[in-house]
Each structure stands twice: as C-alpha cells, then as structure tokens.
Design a protein around this motif. Structure first.
Motif, mmCIF file in Angstrom:
data_model
loop_
_atom_site.group_PDB
_atom_site.id
_atom_site.type_symbol
_atom_site.label_atom_id
_atom_site.label_comp_id
_atom_site.label_asym_id
_atom_site.label_seq_id
_atom_site.Cartn_x
_atom_site.Cartn_y
_atom_site.Cartn_z
ATOM 1 N N THR A 69 41.081 61.885 12.461
ATOM 2 C CA THR A 69 40.862 62.266 11.067
ATOM 3 C C THR A 69 41.643 63.545 10.778
ATOM 4 O O THR A 69 41.430 64.562 11.425
ATOM 5 C CB THR A 69 39.371 62.520 10.794
ATOM 6 O OG1 THR A 69 38.623 61.348 11.123
ATOM 7 C CG2 THR A 69 39.145 62.864 9.327
ATOM 8 N N ARG A 70 42.533 63.466 9.821
ATOM 9 C CA ARG A 70 43.320 64.650 9.454
ATOM 10 C C ARG A 70 42.519 65.443 8.405
ATOM 11 O O ARG A 70 42.889 65.507 7.239
ATOM 12 C CB ARG A 70 44.674 64.229 8.911
ATOM 13 C CG ARG A 70 45.546 63.487 9.935
ATOM 14 C CD ARG A 70 46.940 63.263 9.396
ATOM 15 N NE ARG A 70 46.958 62.358 8.249
ATOM 16 C CZ ARG A 70 47.879 62.381 7.279
ATOM 17 N NH1 ARG A 70 48.837 63.288 7.305
ATOM 18 N NH2 ARG A 70 47.830 61.507 6.291
ATOM 19 N N ALA A 94 44.120 67.693 5.907
ATOM 20 C CA ALA A 94 45.134 67.137 5.009
ATOM 21 C C ALA A 94 44.535 66.938 3.612
ATOM 22 O O ALA A 94 43.314 66.908 3.443
ATOM 23 C CB ALA A 94 45.640 65.800 5.556
ATOM 24 N N PRO A 95 45.365 66.807 2.583
ATOM 25 C CA PRO A 95 44.847 66.494 1.247
ATOM 26 C C PRO A 95 44.041 65.198 1.266
ATOM 27 O O PRO A 95 44.331 64.283 2.056
ATOM 28 C CB PRO A 95 46.118 66.350 0.406
ATOM 29 C CG PRO A 95 47.157 67.134 1.134
ATOM 30 C CD PRO A 95 46.834 66.977 2.593
ATOM 31 N N GLU A 149 44.001 62.686 -0.654
ATOM 32 C CA GLU A 149 44.797 61.478 -0.902
ATOM 33 C C GLU A 149 45.393 60.932 0.378
ATOM 34 O O GLU A 149 45.500 59.706 0.559
ATOM 35 C CB GLU A 149 45.915 61.779 -1.901
ATOM 36 C CG GLU A 149 45.440 62.078 -3.319
ATOM 37 C CD GLU A 149 44.981 63.527 -3.479
ATOM 38 O OE1 GLU A 149 45.044 64.296 -2.492
ATOM 39 O OE2 GLU A 149 44.566 63.884 -4.607
ATOM 40 N N GLU A 150 45.782 61.818 1.293
ATOM 41 C CA GLU A 150 46.374 61.369 2.547
ATOM 42 C C GLU A 150 45.318 60.785 3.481
ATOM 43 O O GLU A 150 45.587 59.817 4.219
ATOM 44 C CB GLU A 150 47.100 62.536 3.223
ATOM 45 C CG GLU A 150 48.308 63.026 2.438
ATOM 46 C CD GLU A 150 49.078 64.115 3.163
ATOM 47 O OE1 GLU A 150 48.885 64.259 4.386
ATOM 48 O OE2 GLU A 150 49.864 64.813 2.502
ATOM 49 N N ILE A 151 44.110 61.340 3.465
ATOM 50 C CA ILE A 151 43.032 60.768 4.270
ATOM 51 C C ILE A 151 42.692 59.372 3.758
ATOM 52 O O ILE A 151 42.492 58.436 4.543
ATOM 53 C CB ILE A 151 41.788 61.678 4.255
ATOM 54 C CG1 ILE A 151 42.132 63.058 4.813
ATOM 55 C CG2 ILE A 151 40.651 61.054 5.055
ATOM 56 C CD1 ILE A 151 41.007 64.065 4.702
ATOM 57 N N ALA A 197 44.731 57.369 2.258
ATOM 58 C CA ALA A 197 45.838 56.511 2.671
ATOM 59 C C ALA A 197 45.688 56.085 4.129
ATOM 60 O O ALA A 197 45.978 54.936 4.488
ATOM 61 C CB ALA A 197 47.175 57.232 2.460
ATOM 62 N N ASP A 198 45.224 56.996 4.977
ATOM 63 C CA ASP A 198 44.983 56.649 6.380
ATOM 64 C C ASP A 198 43.906 55.574 6.503
ATOM 65 O O ASP A 198 44.032 54.630 7.300
ATOM 66 C CB ASP A 198 44.551 57.893 7.165
ATOM 67 C CG ASP A 198 45.682 58.873 7.410
ATOM 68 O OD1 ASP A 198 46.857 58.489 7.226
ATOM 69 O OD2 ASP A 198 45.393 60.024 7.791
ATOM 70 N N SER A 253 45.371 52.204 5.406
ATOM 71 C CA SER A 253 46.305 51.672 6.405
ATOM 72 C C SER A 253 45.555 51.089 7.592
ATOM 73 O O SER A 253 45.921 50.030 8.127
ATOM 74 C CB SER A 253 47.250 52.786 6.881
ATOM 75 O OG SER A 253 48.084 53.225 5.828
ATOM 76 N N ARG A 301 40.985 52.113 -4.515
ATOM 77 C CA ARG A 301 42.238 51.882 -3.786
ATOM 78 C C ARG A 301 42.049 50.861 -2.669
ATOM 79 O O ARG A 301 42.945 50.048 -2.405
ATOM 80 C CB ARG A 301 42.764 53.209 -3.240
ATOM 81 C CG ARG A 301 43.243 54.163 -4.334
ATOM 82 C CD ARG A 301 43.780 55.444 -3.760
ATOM 83 N NE ARG A 301 44.940 55.212 -2.901
ATOM 84 C CZ ARG A 301 45.547 56.150 -2.177
ATOM 85 N NH1 ARG A 301 45.086 57.410 -2.238
ATOM 86 N NH2 ARG A 301 46.579 55.870 -1.426
#
Length: 309
Positions: free
Chosen positions: A40-41, A44-45, A47-49, A51-52, A55, A102
């Motif tokens: 888990t980043r 990070a912002p 939005e990027e979490i 996106a992870d 994916s 999303r």
C-alpha cells in the motif's frame, strides 16, 4: 434431467495500511483463488492508491472457464468508517476518491465498500472460527485496532455503521500525584504502529521489520522491547476484557497480524484479558485465532459485495 447451477463468485479486495490483497472467492463455499498482493503506497495521492486497487482487481482471473462462472461483484475492505449504505466516511489512513465508481466502470459489476474489521468478522462467522457459536466478538489487532460484535452470524453495524471502535477514543486517568488527569489514546500505544513509536520514543533504534524485530529482541532478553510489548499487551488486554464485561460474548476471536501472532505479545495479551474479566466463571472464555488468518479480509469483502437474499 438435472441442471447444474453455475458457481457464483465475487472479487474481494482487502486494503490495509501496509498491503493490498485481492482474490476471487466462491461465495457458497468460501473457496479462495490465488491471492495477489502489492504494498500500500499510503503516502501516495489517493487517486494513485485507487488506481492500484483497480489494477489489482483487474488482474484477478476467475477459475477454469470464465464463461461458466458468474461474477456478482467486487467488494473492498477498507480501514475506515463505512456507513450502512457502503459510503466511506473517513480518511484516517488515506483518501480513496471515487473508488466504487471507478471500480464499477473498470470491471462492469457492482462494487461495495465495507469496514475491514466487519468483513473479516463476517468471513469468520460464515467459514471460520465463528461458525459454531451464536455470538462472538472479533478483534482486529495489527497496525490499528478495531472490533466487531457478531450476533447469529451477522456483524452488528450499529445505527449508522460505525460500531467498530474500542481503542480509538481518548481515555483519561489521574496522574500519580492526583493533581490532574492524564489523557491518552490506547491505540497510540497498544497497536502495531503504536508499539513501534513507543519503542522509538524510549530510545530504541529503527526496527528493520517492525513488530517482528521487536518480538525477536524481546525473545533475546532486550528489556526495553519486553517492556514495550508488556505495556501494549496490558493496555490492549484490559480493553478487550472490558468488552467481555460489557457484552458477555460466547467466544473471542483474534485476527490481524498481532492477533494471530504467537510470541510474547500474544502470551501477555491473553494473560491480561483473563486477569481483568470480572466474573470468575467467564475467565475461561474461548480465546482463539481467526480460522481464516490473513485471508479473512479478502473473503469477507467478497461476501459483502454479494450479500445473500
């Protein structure tokens, strides 16, 4: 002629403070597919979490012939408050903007969020250590601390969906000289992250593997490590005993990295729990590890995505 029902699946995603795990789950049996994990980043912002998470969910492949399987949805367990409508209502760990919208757009199936401790308790009630009892209390002890009461196989959500706290509120006790109250949040000392902070505040060096290193140091006789673990187990054990005193459950189930550990912390925690249960006849309450171990969050998230009925 006998018809064969197609197996029904949901994808479960367990978003934790340190890792995100995902797999398909067969809903009638709890059968779990290959579990994919990524870190888990958390810095990070949001939005990027998100996106992870998407994916990882897209990387899940249903077993055998996907055309013969029915994918009912995707569920996401989050370390946050989630209301009765499945709306994430807090950002204690990290924001997850537009997560469900999303996910639904990416996977073309309904998506639902739920608090991580509640889905883990649901999985334990359905397929794990809570299958054989009418009521139990599930405690998730790891980077953070939370709990869920299960009644007749169903996690109790409360009036708004927020019945998961037991160590997050500030408590106050008199100072030693009784001149004032000293306030503290138990989770800041008794959780995994809290123990690491407490070790560092007491002059400890950086821990390469967090609690695992702390447990190893305690086993080697390091007095500071032993004291940090003893203090955390003492605080957590007293709180869990208080829940037992309040709710009188049939069983205690411990999950999460600390709850499923077997070292000094676990031994101290059980000692403290049993020592602080008021009614003597209840001190032998069954205290067991989660039967599904770290997979409870993934399985429970999938179950929450496609509730029966």
């Amino acid at each position: 002629m006998t018809s064969t029902m197609k197996p029904s699946y949901a994808i479960g995603v367990d978003v934790g403070a340190t890792k995100i795990a995902a797999a398909w789950v067969e809903l009638s049996t709890g059968q779990l597919g290959p579990v994919l994990r990524i870190p888990t980043r958390r810095d990070a912002p949001g939005e990027e979490i998100v996106a992870d998470i998407i994916s990882l969910a897209l990387a899940i492949e249903l077993p055998d012939n996907p055309d013969s399987a029915l994918l009912l949805g995707v569920g996401v367990a989050v370390p946050e408050l989630v209301d009765l409508h499945g709306t994430i209502r807090s950002q204690w760990n990290f924001p997850l903007p537009h997560l469900l919208d999303r996910l639904e757009a990416a996977l073309s199936v309904p998506a639902r969020a739920e608090s991580d401790v509640r889905v883990a308790a649901l999985a334990e009630a359905r397929f794990g250590a809570g299958r054989d009892c009418d009521n139990f209390v599930y405690f998730s002890l790891g980077s953070g601390m939370s709990y869920t009461l299960c009644l007749n196989g169903k996690p109790y959500s409360g009036s708004h969906g927020f019945a998961i706290h037991f160590a997050s509120s500030e408590l106050a006790v008199p100072a030693q000289d009784r001149s004032a109250l000293v306030a503290a949040i138990p989770e800041d000392y008794a959780s995994g992250l809290g123990m690491v902070r407490l070790w560092q505040e007491r002059g400890g060096f950086p821990l390469a593997q967090g609690i695992h290193t702390l447990e190893a140091l305690a086993a080697q006789g390091n007095a500071c490590a032993q004291n940090v673990i003893a203090d955390a187990a003492g605080m957590g054990g007293r709180l869990i005993a208080q829940i037992v005193n309040m709710l009188d459950p049939e069983k205690i189930i411990l999950g999460g990295g600390l709850g499923c550990s077997t070292g000094t912390y676990r031994t101290g925690l059980e000692t403290e729990i049993r020592a602080h249960i008021w009614e003597q006849s209840c001190t032998n309450i069954p205290l067991v590890m989660a039967g599904l171990d770290e997979n409870a969050g993934v399985i429970g998230a999938a179950l929450a995505a496609a509730p029966p009925g």
